[in-house]
Design an enzyme around this catalytic site. Structure first.
Site, PDB file in Angstrom:
ATOM      1  N   HIS A  55       0.808  -1.228   0.000  1.00 31.09           N
ATOM      2  CA  HIS A  55       0.000   0.000   0.000  1.00 31.09           C
ATOM      3  C   HIS A  55       0.844   1.284   0.000  1.00 31.09           C
ATOM      4  O   HIS A  55       1.533   1.566   0.983  1.00 31.09           O
ATOM      5  CB  HIS A  55      -0.919   0.011   1.225  1.00 31.09           C
ATOM      6  CG  HIS A  55      -1.655  -1.275   1.444  1.00 31.09           C
ATOM      7  ND1 HIS A  55      -2.662  -1.693   0.595  1.00 31.09           N
ATOM      8  CD2 HIS A  55      -1.533  -2.252   2.378  1.00 31.09           C
ATOM      9  CE1 HIS A  55      -3.134  -2.857   1.018  1.00 31.09           C
ATOM     10  NE2 HIS A  55      -2.463  -3.223   2.095  1.00 31.09           N
ATOM     11  N   SER A  78       1.698  -0.448  -5.416  1.00 26.02           N
ATOM     12  CA  SER A  78       0.777  -0.656  -4.305  1.00 26.02           C
ATOM     13  C   SER A  78       0.156  -2.029  -4.456  1.00 26.02           C
ATOM     14  O   SER A  78       0.008  -2.525  -5.567  1.00 26.02           O
ATOM     15  CB  SER A  78      -0.307   0.416  -4.334  1.00 26.02           C
ATOM     16  OG  SER A  78      -0.917   0.517  -3.069  1.00 26.02           O
ATOM     17  N   SER A  83      -5.619   1.635  -2.479  1.00 26.17           N
ATOM     18  CA  SER A  83      -4.948   1.979  -1.213  1.00 26.17           C
ATOM     19  C   SER A  83      -3.890   3.070  -1.321  1.00 26.17           C
ATOM     20  O   SER A  83      -3.386   3.540  -0.305  1.00 26.17           O
ATOM     21  CB  SER A  83      -4.326   0.724  -0.602  1.00 26.17           C
ATOM     22  OG  SER A  83      -3.308   0.219  -1.444  1.00 26.17           O
ATOM     23  N   ASP A 133       3.329  -7.582   0.125  1.00 21.13           N
ATOM     24  CA  ASP A 133       2.178  -7.546   1.030  1.00 21.13           C
ATOM     25  C   ASP A 133       1.021  -8.235   0.317  1.00 21.13           C
ATOM     26  O   ASP A 133       0.369  -7.628  -0.527  1.00 21.13           O
ATOM     27  CB  ASP A 133       1.831  -6.088   1.368  1.00 21.13           C
ATOM     28  CG  ASP A 133       0.661  -5.969   2.346  1.00 21.13           C
ATOM     29  OD1 ASP A 133      -0.003  -6.982   2.627  1.00 21.13           O
ATOM     30  OD2 ASP A 133       0.418  -4.854   2.826  1.00 21.13           O
ATOM     31  N   GLU A 158       4.443  -9.278   4.303  1.00 17.72           N
ATOM     32  CA  GLU A 158       3.800  -8.488   5.348  1.00 17.72           C
ATOM     33  C   GLU A 158       2.587  -9.151   6.006  1.00 17.72           C
ATOM     34  O   GLU A 158       2.420  -9.091   7.210  1.00 17.72           O
ATOM     35  CB  GLU A 158       3.354  -7.157   4.708  1.00 17.72           C
ATOM     36  CG  GLU A 158       2.568  -6.214   5.584  1.00 17.72           C
ATOM     37  CD  GLU A 158       3.439  -5.322   6.462  1.00 17.72           C
ATOM     38  OE1 GLU A 158       4.677  -5.436   6.386  1.00 17.72           O
ATOM     39  OE2 GLU A 158       2.871  -4.534   7.228  1.00 17.72           O
ATOM     40  N   ASN A 183       4.429 -11.060   9.227  1.00 22.61           N
ATOM     41  CA  ASN A 183       3.148 -11.033   9.938  1.00 22.61           C
ATOM     42  C   ASN A 183       3.237 -11.656  11.322  1.00 22.61           C
ATOM     43  O   ASN A 183       2.643 -11.170  12.265  1.00 22.61           O
ATOM     44  CB  ASN A 183       2.077 -11.752   9.114  1.00 22.61           C
ATOM     45  CG  ASN A 183       0.707 -11.609   9.746  1.00 22.61           C
ATOM     46  OD1 ASN A 183       0.153 -10.522   9.818  1.00 22.61           O
ATOM     47  ND2 ASN A 183       0.177 -12.712  10.253  1.00 22.61           N
ATOM     48  N   LYS A 188       4.199  -7.375  14.891  1.00 16.84           N
ATOM     49  CA  LYS A 188       3.381  -7.068  13.718  1.00 16.84           C
ATOM     50  C   LYS A 188       1.940  -7.488  13.995  1.00 16.84           C
ATOM     51  O   LYS A 188       1.087  -6.662  14.260  1.00 16.84           O
ATOM     52  CB  LYS A 188       3.959  -7.755  12.460  1.00 16.84           C
ATOM     53  CG  LYS A 188       3.465  -7.128  11.145  1.00 16.84           C
ATOM     54  CD  LYS A 188       2.064  -7.500  10.821  1.00 16.84           C
ATOM     55  CE  LYS A 188       1.583  -7.033   9.478  1.00 16.84           C
ATOM     56  NZ  LYS A 188       0.194  -7.420   9.224  1.00 16.84           N
ATOM     57  N   ASP A 192      -0.254  -4.285  14.560  1.00 14.63           N
ATOM     58  CA  ASP A 192      -0.827  -3.739  13.318  1.00 14.63           C
ATOM     59  C   ASP A 192      -2.228  -4.327  13.092  1.00 14.63           C
ATOM     60  O   ASP A 192      -3.225  -3.594  13.010  1.00 14.63           O
ATOM     61  CB  ASP A 192       0.171  -4.085  12.203  1.00 14.63           C
ATOM     62  CG  ASP A 192      -0.319  -3.953  10.775  1.00 14.63           C
ATOM     63  OD1 ASP A 192      -1.501  -4.165  10.501  1.00 14.63           O
ATOM     64  OD2 ASP A 192       0.524  -3.677   9.908  1.00 14.63           O
ATOM     65  N   ASN A 193      -2.307  -5.656  13.048  1.00 15.75           N
ATOM     66  CA  ASN A 193      -3.589  -6.300  12.745  1.00 15.75           C
ATOM     67  C   ASN A 193      -4.639  -5.931  13.796  1.00 15.75           C
ATOM     68  O   ASN A 193      -5.807  -5.731  13.479  1.00 15.75           O
ATOM     69  CB  ASN A 193      -3.440  -7.824  12.695  1.00 15.75           C
ATOM     70  CG  ASN A 193      -2.369  -8.272  11.719  1.00 15.75           C
ATOM     71  OD1 ASN A 193      -1.434  -7.529  11.431  1.00 15.75           O
ATOM     72  ND2 ASN A 193      -2.477  -9.488  11.214  1.00 15.75           N
ATOM     73  N   CYS A 197      -6.281  -1.993  13.210  1.00 18.07           N
ATOM     74  CA  CYS A 197      -7.688  -2.068  12.785  1.00 18.07           C
ATOM     75  C   CYS A 197      -8.601  -1.418  13.809  1.00 18.07           C
ATOM     76  O   CYS A 197      -9.653  -0.878  13.462  1.00 18.07           O
ATOM     77  CB  CYS A 197      -8.103  -3.523  12.548  1.00 18.07           C
ATOM     78  SG  CYS A 197      -7.288  -4.239  11.113  1.00 18.07           S
ATOM     79  N   HIS A 303      -7.546  -9.122   3.420  1.00 16.30           N
ATOM     80  CA  HIS A 303      -6.660  -8.675   2.341  1.00 16.30           C
ATOM     81  C   HIS A 303      -7.303  -8.694   0.954  1.00 16.30           C
ATOM     82  O   HIS A 303      -7.118  -7.780   0.166  1.00 16.30           O
ATOM     83  CB  HIS A 303      -5.379  -9.514   2.317  1.00 16.30           C
ATOM     84  CG  HIS A 303      -4.338  -8.928   1.407  1.00 16.30           C
ATOM     85  ND1 HIS A 303      -3.547  -7.870   1.799  1.00 16.30           N
ATOM     86  CD2 HIS A 303      -3.993  -9.209   0.128  1.00 16.30           C
ATOM     87  CE1 HIS A 303      -2.747  -7.538   0.794  1.00 16.30           C
ATOM     88  NE2 HIS A 303      -2.996  -8.336  -0.228  1.00 16.30           N
ATOM     89  N   HIS A 355      -3.744   2.170   8.598  1.00 14.40           N
ATOM     90  CA  HIS A 355      -3.399   2.308  10.019  1.00 14.40           C
ATOM     91  C   HIS A 355      -2.563   3.569  10.263  1.00 14.40           C
ATOM     92  O   HIS A 355      -1.831   4.020   9.391  1.00 14.40           O
ATOM     93  CB  HIS A 355      -2.560   1.118  10.482  1.00 14.40           C
ATOM     94  CG  HIS A 355      -3.238  -0.202  10.384  1.00 14.40           C
ATOM     95  ND1 HIS A 355      -4.594  -0.349  10.268  1.00 14.40           N
ATOM     96  CD2 HIS A 355      -2.728  -1.460  10.398  1.00 14.40           C
ATOM     97  CE1 HIS A 355      -4.888  -1.636  10.221  1.00 14.40           C
ATOM     98  NE2 HIS A 355      -3.778  -2.327  10.290  1.00 14.40           N
ATOM     99  N   SER A 363       5.459  -2.615  12.311  1.00 13.49           N
ATOM    100  CA  SER A 363       5.460  -3.572  11.187  1.00 13.49           C
ATOM    101  C   SER A 363       6.665  -3.344  10.283  1.00 13.49           C
ATOM    102  O   SER A 363       7.361  -4.276   9.894  1.00 13.49           O
ATOM    103  CB  SER A 363       4.201  -3.402  10.343  1.00 13.49           C
ATOM    104  OG  SER A 363       3.066  -3.421  11.157  1.00 13.49           O
ATOM    105  N   GLN A 367      10.059  -5.239   8.798  1.00 13.05           N
ATOM    106  CA  GLN A 367      10.363  -5.381   7.365  1.00 13.05           C
ATOM    107  C   GLN A 367      11.826  -5.025   7.075  1.00 13.05           C
ATOM    108  O   GLN A 367      12.520  -5.761   6.356  1.00 13.05           O
ATOM    109  CB  GLN A 367       9.456  -4.468   6.524  1.00 13.05           C
ATOM    110  CG  GLN A 367       8.063  -5.011   6.264  1.00 13.05           C
ATOM    111  CD  GLN A 367       8.035  -6.105   5.200  1.00 13.05           C
ATOM    112  OE1 GLN A 367       9.071  -6.587   4.728  1.00 13.05           O
ATOM    113  NE2 GLN A 367       6.836  -6.524   4.835  1.00 13.05           N
TER     114      GLN A 367
END
Ligand code: NAI
Length: 434
Positions: A55, A78, A83, A133, A158, A183, A188, A192-193, A197, A303, A355, A363, A367
């Site tokens: 993204h 992306s 996104s 990703d 990702e 992930n 992460k 992040d998840n 969210c 996703h 996010h 995250s 990476q």
């Protein structure tokens, strides 16, 4: 592939705005900024030609510029048609970085953009690292350009869905290079998840619809990390939340977190807002659409856009589709209006800006550490999927403490001996689940 094309974005006049937002984001991304400090001088990624497909947001711009600061050449696309933040893409293009991304692409344009990132200026300078990703870039290299695999030292992936694809390849023996699963770093998926969210789901629904959320009934399909964050997001906004699950453990968690757990076919009947968060397919099908209430809002935060059967909707009620604004469509099914967000693609990036920077810094620090590890030590790895070692996971967390005023305890020598843990960590065994 057009080697002469340096980049393609929507509007270069957005670059200045993008740059201002990147500056603000940097202050919220302490993990990435401290990697620039730690490795910027030595340029350990020198020689790396990283093709990234993730993204193209402001946060990703900070990731890209960190990789470059560490010595890499970078090209970017992306991983979703909706996104990209056009100001972020423009700011990156203005630095002469090869970015191919804009908000609102067709699937063909999206594939074209990924393809443009495979070479760095000429046919003899192909990518030699992948940062992905969801796996679309990985699949393009493995399946469409297999002759390029020999040049690629490794890849980092990702998201849950992309990682799933990699394990499938590993089990079939068709994974041709080492891969790092970002992930499943704790810093992460558990951040992040979940917390990502928690902030970005309601943000997206609000930007898209302005609907009053307090008092409404919302359904979340799937109670994994994304589902947990999504349900918390909706509850935080005052909605009454129902969860659907296939896994008894996650269903029990949802129930004990205080949510009702039902079958989707029953939940949709009372739902004002329906969100899929499963990484599976077909959670919302014909029979669910037919049971929905008038003005129900339907969206997906997983996703891929297969969680909701948009194909059925378009085939049978496409003639009723009425676009309210980009990424907000109203369909009329047997006299009832249904509002579909971002055409069933991940709503937080389609209808909002994904996010916040701080959580993405976690995250993306993973990476960068993964790219460093694979670029410098690929020979240590077999063609398998790995997660980063726990000491690096703990390092990522540690880099984010100061910014939010967290002060850690330190084990005394006696405590350290009692627990059998060094005062510098790792603090938990591999099987610990957080
Ligand atoms: P997860 O594996 O932790 O959770 C998915 C949950 O859905 C599991 O508990 C599973 O049992 C449940 N599930 C699967 N099929 C189901 C069905 N038919 N009905 C009800 N429940 C079902 O995965 P995670 O990390 O929560 O990711 C979910 C999706 O979100 C993935 O596609 C991932 O790539 C994506 N994702 C999206 C983000 C975003 O910003 N939009 C951020 C991170 C991940």
């Amino acid at each position: 592939i057009d080697f002469s094309l340096k980049n393609k974005v929507k509007d270069m006049s957005l670059a200045e705005w993008g740059r201002k937002e990147i500056k603000l984001a940097e202050a919220e991304m302490p993990g990435l900024m401290s990697l620039r400090e730690e490795f910027g001088k030595d340029k350990p990624l020198k020689g790396a030609r990283i093709a990234g497909c993730l993204h193209m947001t402001i946060q990703t711009a900070v990731l890209i510029e960190t990789l470059i600061e560490l010595g890499a050449e970078v090209k970017w696309s992306s991983c979703n048609i909706f996104s990209t933040q056009d100001q972020a893409a423009a700011a990156i293009a203005a630095e002469g970085i090869g970015v191919f991304a804009w908000k609102g692409q067709t699937q063909e344009e999206s594939d074209w953009c990924i393809e443009q990132t495979l070479f760095f200026g000429s046919a003899d300078r192909p990518l030699n690292m992948i940062l992905d990703d969801g796996g679309d870039l990985t699949n393009m290299v493995f399946d469409k350009y297999p002759e390029l695999i020999q040049h690629v030292r490794g890849l980092s992936e990702e998201t849950t869905t992309g990682v799933h694809r990699l394990y499938e390849r590993m089990e079939k023996g068709t994974l041709p290079i080492p891969a790092i699963n970002i992930n499943d770093s704790v810093t992460k998926s558990k951040f992040d998840n979940k917390y990502g969210c928690k902030e970005s789901l309601v943000d997206a629904i609000r930007r898209a619809t302005d609907v009053m959320m307090a008092g409404k009934v919302a359904v979340v399909g799937g109670y994994g990390d994304v589902g947990k964050g999504s349900a918390a997001s909706l509850r935080g906004a005052g909605a009454r939340v129902i969860v659907t699950e296939i896994d008894p453990i996650c269903a029990l968690q949802a129930a004990m977190d205080g949510y009702e757990v039902k079958k989707m076919i029953d939940a949709v009947k009372e739902a004002d807002i329906i969100v899929t968060a499963s990484g599976c397919r077909d959670l919302i099908r014909k029979e669910h659409f037919l049971e929905m209430k008038d003005k129900a809002i339907v969206c997906n935060i997983g996703h891929f856009d297969i969680e909701i059967d948009i194909a059925w909707l378009n085939k049978n009620y496409g003639n009723t589709k009425n676009t309210i604004k980009p990424q907000v469509d109203l369909y009329t099914i047997e006299g009832k209006d249904i509002i579909v967000l971002a055409e069933g693609r991940l709503v937080n990036l389609g209808c909002a800006t994904g996010h916040p920077s701080f959580v993405m810094s976690n995250s993306f620090t993973n990476q960068v550490l993964a790219q460093l590890e694979l670029w410098l030590h690929a020979d240590k790895y077999e063609n398998k999927v790995y997660v980063l070692p726990k000491h690096l996971d703990e390092k990522v967390a540690r880099l984010h403490l100061k910014k939010i005023g967290v002060v850690l305890e330190e084990l005394t020598p006696e405590q350290s001996k009692y627990l059998g843990i060094s005062k510098d960590g790792p603090f938990k065994p591999e099987m610990y689940r957080y």
